[in-house]
Every structure is written in C-alpha cells, then in structure tokens.
Design a protein around this motif. Structure first.
Motif, mmCIF file in Angstrom:
data_model
loop_
_atom_site.group_PDB
_atom_site.id
_atom_site.type_symbol
_atom_site.label_atom_id
_atom_site.label_comp_id
_atom_site.label_asym_id
_atom_site.label_seq_id
_atom_site.Cartn_x
_atom_site.Cartn_y
_atom_site.Cartn_z
ATOM 1 N N PHE A 85 5.204 2.077 4.066
ATOM 2 C CA PHE A 85 4.909 2.410 5.394
ATOM 3 C C PHE A 85 4.459 1.677 6.589
ATOM 4 N N GLN A 86 4.454 2.094 7.885
ATOM 5 C CA GLN A 86 4.047 1.061 9.019
ATOM 6 C C GLN A 86 2.903 0.413 8.721
ATOM 7 N N HIS A 87 1.751 1.502 8.305
ATOM 8 C CA HIS A 87 0.637 0.633 7.912
ATOM 9 C C HIS A 87 0.410 0.479 6.518
ATOM 10 N N PHE A 88 0.176 -0.619 5.800
ATOM 11 C CA PHE A 88 0.381 -0.956 4.524
ATOM 12 C C PHE A 88 0.108 0.025 3.592
ATOM 13 N N GLU A 89 -1.018 0.727 3.709
ATOM 14 C CA GLU A 89 -1.622 1.841 2.799
ATOM 15 C C GLU A 89 -2.222 0.928 1.500
ATOM 16 N N LEU A 90 -2.687 0.056 1.568
ATOM 17 C CA LEU A 90 -3.183 -0.679 0.477
ATOM 18 C C LEU A 90 -4.724 -0.404 0.173
ATOM 19 N N PHE A 91 -5.297 -0.188 -1.186
ATOM 20 C CA PHE A 91 -6.720 0.181 -1.087
ATOM 21 C C PHE A 91 -7.431 -1.031 -0.753
ATOM 22 N N VAL A 96 -5.329 -7.473 -4.819
ATOM 23 C CA VAL A 96 -3.818 -7.447 -4.577
ATOM 24 C C VAL A 96 -3.356 -7.144 -6.047
ATOM 25 N N THR A 97 -3.855 -7.598 -7.246
ATOM 26 C CA THR A 97 -3.205 -7.264 -8.748
ATOM 27 C C THR A 97 -3.530 -5.804 -9.015
ATOM 28 N N GLU A 98 -4.777 -5.554 -8.520
ATOM 29 C CA GLU A 98 -5.273 -3.877 -8.804
ATOM 30 C C GLU A 98 -4.357 -2.868 -8.201
ATOM 31 N N ASN A 99 -4.110 -3.276 -6.833
ATOM 32 C CA ASN A 99 -3.317 -2.625 -5.834
ATOM 33 C C ASN A 99 -1.766 -2.403 -6.522
ATOM 34 N N LEU A 100 -1.371 -3.581 -7.249
ATOM 35 C CA LEU A 100 -0.150 -3.460 -7.746
ATOM 36 C C LEU A 100 -0.022 -2.650 -9.246
ATOM 37 N N THR A 101 -0.935 -2.536 -9.827
ATOM 38 C CA THR A 101 -0.930 -1.855 -11.072
ATOM 39 C C THR A 101 -1.528 -0.618 -11.349
ATOM 40 N N GLY A 141 -1.293 -9.421 8.098
ATOM 41 C CA GLY A 141 -0.331 -8.212 8.179
ATOM 42 C C GLY A 141 0.772 -8.285 7.342
ATOM 43 N N GLY A 142 1.525 -9.402 7.628
ATOM 44 C CA GLY A 142 2.771 -9.723 6.901
ATOM 45 C C GLY A 142 2.603 -9.918 5.250
ATOM 46 N N GLN A 143 1.721 -10.504 5.205
ATOM 47 C CA GLN A 143 1.225 -10.586 3.620
ATOM 48 C C GLN A 143 0.840 -9.143 3.033
ATOM 49 N N GLN A 144 0.133 -8.350 3.693
ATOM 50 C CA GLN A 144 0.023 -7.114 3.193
ATOM 51 C C GLN A 144 1.195 -6.437 2.982
ATOM 52 N N GLN A 145 2.040 -6.305 4.018
ATOM 53 C CA GLN A 145 3.276 -5.435 3.945
ATOM 54 C C GLN A 145 3.964 -5.913 2.721
ATOM 55 N N ARG A 146 4.337 -7.330 2.397
ATOM 56 C CA ARG A 146 5.018 -7.749 1.446
ATOM 57 C C ARG A 146 4.327 -7.361 -0.064
ATOM 58 N N VAL A 147 2.978 -7.315 -0.065
ATOM 59 C CA VAL A 147 2.245 -6.909 -1.194
ATOM 60 C C VAL A 147 2.641 -5.240 -1.278
ATOM 61 N N ALA A 148 2.608 -4.463 -0.200
ATOM 62 C CA ALA A 148 3.178 -3.023 -0.268
ATOM 63 C C ALA A 148 4.472 -3.002 -0.591
ATOM 64 N N ILE A 149 5.430 -3.929 -0.309
ATOM 65 C CA ILE A 149 6.760 -3.781 -0.836
ATOM 66 C C ILE A 149 6.864 -4.200 -2.512
ATOM 67 N N ALA A 150 6.075 -5.204 -2.773
ATOM 68 C CA ALA A 150 5.850 -5.444 -4.225
ATOM 69 C C ALA A 150 5.550 -4.363 -5.036
ATOM 70 N N ARG A 151 4.486 -3.562 -4.655
ATOM 71 C CA ARG A 151 3.903 -2.608 -5.049
ATOM 72 C C ARG A 151 5.109 -1.244 -5.519
ATOM 73 N N ALA A 152 5.662 -1.110 -4.490
ATOM 74 C CA ALA A 152 6.974 -0.049 -4.541
ATOM 75 C C ALA A 152 7.892 -0.789 -5.566
ATOM 76 N N LEU A 153 8.260 -1.933 -5.643
ATOM 77 C CA LEU A 153 9.397 -2.305 -6.523
ATOM 78 C C LEU A 153 8.839 -2.231 -8.059
ATOM 79 N N SER A 154 7.511 -2.670 -8.146
ATOM 80 C CA SER A 154 6.939 -2.588 -9.561
ATOM 81 C C SER A 154 7.035 -1.143 -10.063
ATOM 82 N N MET A 155 7.353 -0.028 -9.240
ATOM 83 C CA MET A 155 7.554 1.131 -9.988
ATOM 84 C C MET A 155 9.156 1.468 -10.438
#
Length: 244
Positions: A85-91, A96-101, A141-155
């Motif tokens: 999304f436009q706004h990273f939607e991370l918890f 970061v690791t918990e967001n990914l898992t 912000g750029g790092q948060q968006q990259r985490v959001a992409i990593a989270r999506a890819l890990s699915m």
C-alpha cells in the motif's frame, strides 16, 4: 490462462460509478503499470483484484480462482496475492521481524522458526537485514516500505499488487523502493503497479494501462504508450507528467 483476468468490471459507490466496464488481462511474469489522473479509479481497480474493493458487475479471475464467486475463500486468495500500500501498514508495536512473521504464522500455519527464516531471507533481499530488531517508527519511510515488500514476498505470492508505493515517500527515498521493484520485475514476478513514476514504467513495464473517469482509456505496450498514445487524454497527461 492469464494470471489475472479482469472482464467488464464496474463498481458504484451509491449512485457514483467509479469503474466502468474495465477489461484487461495480466499474463504470468508481466509487469503492468496503471496510471492516470487522481480520481480516475486506478487504485480502486487494483484493489478489486484481491477483493479489498467489492464490485457489482463483471468478473475477475486470479490464477483460475473467481474472485467474486461467493464460495471463494477470500483470506486464502489474499494470502496468495501480495499487496503493498501507499502507507506501509506495518504494526508499530511489533519489531520488523515480528511484522514479517505474523501473517505467515496466522494465515499459512508456518512455525515461528519457519516464518522467521523466510521473513529474514526477504528482509536480506531488500537490503535491511541489520534492521531486523528495530520497530517501524525507528525506520525511514523508504525502509518501512521495503519491509512491507519483504513481508508480502514472504507469503510466497503468485503475483504482487502495488498501490502507489512511493507516493508517501520523500523524493530521496523513492529510488530505494523502486530499485527493489525493478529487481522483482527482472526476476519474473507478475506485477500490477499503480504509480506516477514514469521512469519505472519505461524501465520495466510490459504494458501501460491509462485510466480516466473510471475507464481504461489505453491499454498499450510501453513503447506505444510513450511513443504514440492514441487518446488525447493520455497525450495531455503525458505532456504534463513528463515535462517536469
């Protein structure tokens, strides 16, 4: 069979029609950029693909699954269609690791160890392994968006949807996100990307869809769209967006 098939899709908010008979296909491995002026329906269109936005008419089929069939298991479908999304939607309260898992464990029933291995693999791919124990608020912000992409890819998604992934970022952070997306495109990920970043479109898009007032006005190869857009509306849009 296309990876994503959109057929005659129309959507209304009350009496206001926000999508008008939209039809297009996305083949496996294709990168489609969706662009157009604000309010043209592009974000709504991309969100109908994984049923985040319901629609009243038409059909959408993703990898053989009919999105608007009442029997379709939508959470299962959404787990297979990555969304950024436009706004990273991370918890914010999770690392970061918990967001990914979290989603891997809850939705895919992976063990915490499996989820961690997978999540960190993709965190490494987006170049952020050293941030694994931080919280979203400690990242740019750029790092948060990259985490959001990593989270999506890990699915393990079959395709990825990006809804203006750089529009909330400071200009100097945009390229770090686009670089990750270019890498994904080169690796053959099927992608639909709503963006105004025409440099990205020129670099990696196979096709460009131009929308205006809820309609797909152009659906052309990248070279045709930038070289000789057919509609006057697309010509005006490009003139404005490319001359700055």
């Amino acid at each position: 069979m296309p990876m994503i098939e959109i057929r005659d899709v129309s959507k209304w908010y009350g009496s206001f029609q926000v999508l008008k008979d939209c039809t297009t296909n996305v083949e496996k491995g294709e990168v489609i950029v969706v662009c157009g002026p604000s309010g043209s329906g592009k974000s709504t269109l991309i969100k109908t693909v994984n049923a985040l936005e319901p629609f009243q008419k038409g059909n959408i089929v993703v990898d053989g699954i009919v999105v608007n069939d009442p029997k379709t298991d939508l959470p299962k479908l959404r787990a297979r269609v990555g969304m950024v999304f436009q706004h990273f939607e991370l918890f914010p309260h999770l690392s970061v690791t918990e967001n990914l898992t979290l989603a891997q464990i809850k939705v895919l029933n992976r063990t915490p160890d499996e989820a961690r291995v997978r999540g960190l693999k993709y965190l490494d791919r987006v170049g952020l392994m050293e941030q694994k124990d931080k919280y979203p608020g400690q990242l740019s912000g750029g790092q948060q968006q990259r985490v959001a992409i990593a989270r999506a890819l890990s699915m393990d998604p079959i395709c990825m949807l990006f809804d203006e992934p750089t529009s909330a970022l400071d200009p100097e952070m945009i390229n770090e996100v686009l670089d990750v997306m270019v890498l994904l495109a080169k690796e053959g990920m099927t992608m639909m990307v709503v963006t105004h970043e025409m440099g990205f479109a020129r670099k990696v898009a196979h096709r460009v869809i131009f929308m205006d007032e809820g309609q797909i006005v152009e659906d052309a190869t990248k070279d045709d769209f930038f070289g000789k857009p057919r509609s006057e509306r697309a010509q005006q849009f490009l003139a404005k967006i490319l001359h700055h």
